[in-house]
Motif scaffolding. Structure first.
Motif, PDB file in Angstrom:
ATOM      1  N   LYS A 101      -3.688  10.448   7.164  1.00  0.00           N
ATOM      2  CA  LYS A 101      -4.058   9.435   7.274  1.00  0.00           C
ATOM      3  C   LYS A 101      -3.550   8.069   6.655  1.00  0.00           C
ATOM      4  O   LYS A 101      -3.561   7.916   5.830  1.00  0.00           O
ATOM      5  N   VAL A 102      -3.503   7.240   7.507  1.00  0.00           N
ATOM      6  CA  VAL A 102      -3.010   5.401   7.111  1.00  0.00           C
ATOM      7  C   VAL A 102      -4.696   4.822   6.932  1.00  0.00           C
ATOM      8  O   VAL A 102      -5.114   5.258   7.896  1.00  0.00           O
ATOM      9  N   SER A 103      -4.793   4.177   6.094  1.00  0.00           N
ATOM     10  CA  SER A 103      -5.332   3.572   5.343  1.00  0.00           C
ATOM     11  C   SER A 103      -5.072   2.184   4.861  1.00  0.00           C
ATOM     12  O   SER A 103      -3.725   2.574   4.448  1.00  0.00           O
ATOM     13  N   TRP A 104      -6.004   1.855   4.438  1.00  0.00           N
ATOM     14  CA  TRP A 104      -5.258  -0.156   4.272  1.00  0.00           C
ATOM     15  C   TRP A 104      -5.554   0.434   2.743  1.00  0.00           C
ATOM     16  O   TRP A 104      -4.663  -0.302   2.062  1.00  0.00           O
ATOM     17  N   GLY A 105      -5.921   1.251   1.259  1.00  0.00           N
ATOM     18  CA  GLY A 105      -5.381   1.553  -0.014  1.00  0.00           C
ATOM     19  C   GLY A 105      -4.524   2.339   0.518  1.00  0.00           C
ATOM     20  O   GLY A 105      -3.509   1.804  -1.015  1.00  0.00           O
ATOM     21  N   GLN A 106      -4.074   3.550   0.958  1.00  0.00           N
ATOM     22  CA  GLN A 106      -3.234   3.943   1.059  1.00  0.00           C
ATOM     23  C   GLN A 106      -2.142   3.422   0.905  1.00  0.00           C
ATOM     24  O   GLN A 106      -0.620   3.251   0.465  1.00  0.00           O
ATOM     25  N   MET A 107      -2.269   1.586   2.280  1.00  0.00           N
ATOM     26  CA  MET A 107      -0.294   1.546   2.459  1.00  0.00           C
ATOM     27  C   MET A 107      -0.224   0.017   1.240  1.00  0.00           C
ATOM     28  O   MET A 107       0.548  -0.143   1.040  1.00  0.00           O
ATOM     29  N   LEU A 108      -1.756  -0.310   0.177  1.00  0.00           N
ATOM     30  CA  LEU A 108      -1.126  -0.494  -0.738  1.00  0.00           C
ATOM     31  C   LEU A 108      -1.053   0.258  -1.807  1.00  0.00           C
ATOM     32  O   LEU A 108      -0.027  -0.718  -2.503  1.00  0.00           O
ATOM     33  N   LYS A 109      -1.777   1.369  -2.332  1.00  0.00           N
ATOM     34  CA  LYS A 109      -0.356   2.243  -2.842  1.00  0.00           C
ATOM     35  C   LYS A 109       0.907   2.343  -2.443  1.00  0.00           C
ATOM     36  O   LYS A 109       1.650   2.352  -3.433  1.00  0.00           O
ATOM     37  N   GLN A 110       1.571   2.369  -1.206  1.00  0.00           N
ATOM     38  CA  GLN A 110       3.127   2.868  -1.028  1.00  0.00           C
ATOM     39  C   GLN A 110       3.584   1.245  -1.044  1.00  0.00           C
ATOM     40  O   GLN A 110       5.094   1.012  -1.286  1.00  0.00           O
ATOM     41  N   ALA A 111       2.837   0.432  -0.949  1.00  0.00           N
ATOM     42  CA  ALA A 111       3.695  -0.885  -1.301  1.00  0.00           C
ATOM     43  C   ALA A 111       4.025  -1.288  -2.649  1.00  0.00           C
ATOM     44  O   ALA A 111       5.253  -1.770  -3.020  1.00  0.00           O
ATOM     45  N   LEU A 112       3.058  -0.316  -3.221  1.00  0.00           N
ATOM     46  CA  LEU A 112       3.104  -0.908  -5.359  1.00  0.00           C
ATOM     47  C   LEU A 112       4.718   0.629  -5.577  1.00  0.00           C
ATOM     48  O   LEU A 112       5.522   0.519  -6.604  1.00  0.00           O
ATOM     49  N   ASP A 113       4.002   1.985  -4.657  1.00  0.00           N
ATOM     50  CA  ASP A 113       5.413   2.605  -5.482  1.00  0.00           C
ATOM     51  C   ASP A 113       6.190   2.334  -4.910  1.00  0.00           C
ATOM     52  O   ASP A 113       7.399   3.054  -5.701  1.00  0.00           O
ATOM     53  N   THR A 114       6.590   2.068  -4.038  1.00  0.00           N
ATOM     54  CA  THR A 114       8.404   1.927  -3.042  1.00  0.00           C
ATOM     55  C   THR A 114       8.110   0.666  -3.236  1.00  0.00           C
ATOM     56  O   THR A 114      10.089   0.223  -3.444  1.00  0.00           O
ATOM     57  N   GLY A 115       7.775  -0.421  -4.567  1.00  0.00           N
ATOM     58  CA  GLY A 115       8.627  -1.670  -4.915  1.00  0.00           C
ATOM     59  C   GLY A 115       8.733  -2.090  -3.972  1.00  0.00           C
ATOM     60  O   GLY A 115       9.511  -3.441  -4.394  1.00  0.00           O
ATOM     61  N   SER A 116       8.034  -2.013  -2.856  1.00  0.00           N
ATOM     62  CA  SER A 116       7.737  -3.599  -1.625  1.00  0.00           C
ATOM     63  C   SER A 116       7.572  -4.615  -2.588  1.00  0.00           C
ATOM     64  O   SER A 116       7.882  -5.879  -2.237  1.00  0.00           O
ATOM     65  N   VAL A 117       6.564  -4.848  -3.446  1.00  0.00           N
ATOM     66  CA  VAL A 117       5.723  -5.965  -3.930  1.00  0.00           C
ATOM     67  C   VAL A 117       7.238  -6.880  -4.795  1.00  0.00           C
ATOM     68  O   VAL A 117       7.293  -7.712  -4.895  1.00  0.00           O
ATOM     69  N   THR A 118       8.102  -6.099  -5.435  1.00  0.00           N
ATOM     70  CA  THR A 118       8.780  -6.741  -6.323  1.00  0.00           C
ATOM     71  C   THR A 118       9.593  -7.108  -5.747  1.00  0.00           C
ATOM     72  O   THR A 118      10.236  -7.641  -5.986  1.00  0.00           O
ATOM     73  N   ALA A 119       9.817  -6.344  -4.193  1.00  0.00           N
ATOM     74  CA  ALA A 119      10.919  -7.218  -3.350  1.00  0.00           C
ATOM     75  C   ALA A 119      11.012  -7.927  -3.073  1.00  0.00           C
ATOM     76  O   ALA A 119      11.573  -8.191  -2.524  1.00  0.00           O
ATOM     77  N   GLY A 120       9.509  -8.645  -3.403  1.00  0.00           N
ATOM     78  CA  GLY A 120       9.263  -9.732  -2.467  1.00  0.00           C
ATOM     79  C   GLY A 120       8.471  -9.364  -1.326  1.00  0.00           C
ATOM     80  O   GLY A 120       8.855 -10.943  -0.059  1.00  0.00           O
ATOM     81  N   ALA A 121       8.745  -7.966  -0.419  1.00  0.00           N
ATOM     82  CA  ALA A 121       8.094  -8.644   0.847  1.00  0.00           C
ATOM     83  C   ALA A 121       6.798  -8.402   0.735  1.00  0.00           C
ATOM     84  O   ALA A 121       5.417  -7.147   0.924  1.00  0.00           O
ATOM     85  N   TRP A 122       5.844  -9.645   0.802  1.00  0.00           N
ATOM     86  CA  TRP A 122       5.119 -10.029   0.524  1.00  0.00           C
ATOM     87  C   TRP A 122       3.998  -9.883   1.645  1.00  0.00           C
ATOM     88  O   TRP A 122       3.070  -9.126   2.299  1.00  0.00           O
TER      89      TRP A 122
END
Length: 293
Positions: A236-257
């Motif tokens: 299921k798509v949820s806001w908490g899951q989106m935040l987790k995937q953004a962290l796990d996939t390195g999107s945060v460190t890649a600057g994908a705000w």
């Protein structure tokens, strides 16, 4: 019967006018209605292919553009579509868990306040046990022991966050049962069931309703936290899951705000809207707060 319904309609109209006098409450209610409408109508323009990791329509971590207003995620899905669709899970879990929590707390509080004695002592000791242990830790423990899914998250949040409601309802029940009309009802032969269902429950319902709106916000935060910790439903798509995937996939460190901010802002907006509605309802049902406004 017509007189009864006329009185109920008049009371409902009076409550609405008092609620509408609170501008913050109206803003919160308007925001909630808008979010609920978006969540309900989301399947009309967001297809399963748009949310699929295999047939994603965009490129990986594309910044916001005319085609993708909030950019894309780590597999090319629209962040806007994910954020709108994630509202469905977050709202369902938040509302269901809050109803379960408030329902348990209301029953425990009413029984404890009405019967007193050893019944109250046992129920309050159980309540104190749940109050001492952190609710989030208990929810995490339950989520790890039970099968993963939305029902597990709802149960985990609902059965660990009811003690505050129980104490609130117990105090209100004790206040109500000290009034003369309760004594008259008992003197006329009214049993425990009659007193609880016909007199106590209607009197505590406005307070329970106001507490429910506040509990929904807390439940949404708890659901997002559990999903962020990897204890949510991965299908299921949820806001908490989106935040987790953004962290796990390195999107945060890649600057994908644009992948991180939308779900975070959505959580804050929904919780704030429920809080504004809850505070406005508290003012409506609590004469002391109305006098201070």
């Amino acid at each position: 019967m017509s007189i009864v319904w006329a009185r109920r309609r008049a009371a409902a109209g009076r409550l609405w006018r008092e609620f509408a006098a609170d501008r913050a409450g109206l803003v919160g209610l308007g925001a909630l209605l808008g979010i609920v409408v978006l969540a309900l109508l989301a399947p009309l323009w967001i297809s399963a292919d748009d949310l699929s990791v295999i047939s994603a329509p965009g490129g990986i971590l594309e910044p916001p553009s005319a085609e993708f207003w909030l950019g894309t995620d780590h597999v090319g899905r629209s962040v806007l579509d994910l954020t709108i669709y994630g509202a469905r899970v977050s709202l369902v879990v938040g509302i269901a868990a809050a109803l379960l929590s408030v329902g348990i707390g209301t029953v425990v509080g009413m029984l404890s306040g009405h019967f007193g004695g050893w019944v109250s002592a046992v129920l309050m000791r159980v309540t104190d046990f749940f109050l001492v242990l952190p609710a989030l830790v208990l929810a995490i423990a339950l989520s790890t022991m039970l099968a993963r899914g939305l029902s597990t998250i709802i149960v985990a949040i609902g059965v660990t966050s009811w003690p505050s409601t129980a104490r609130l309802v117990r105090a209100q029940t004790l206040t109500i049962e000290a009034r003369p009309y309760i004594e008259r009802a008992q003197a006329l032969g009214g049993g425990h069931r009659h007193v609880l269902l016909k007199h106590v429950l209607p009197a505590v319902l406005p307070l329970v309703l106001a507490n429910t709106t506040l509990a929904v916000g807390s439940a949404i935060i708890a659901e997002s936290t559990l999903a962020f910790l990897g204890l949510g439903d991965p299908s299921k798509v949820s806001w908490g899951q989106m935040l987790k995937q953004a962290l796990d996939t390195g999107s945060v460190t890649a600057g994908a705000w644009w992948y991180l901010l939308p779900p975070g802002i959505a959580i804050v907006a929904v919780v704030l809207a429920f809080t504004l509605c809850g505070r406005a309802l508290e003012i409506v049902v609590n004469p002391n707060l109305r006098a201070r406004r």
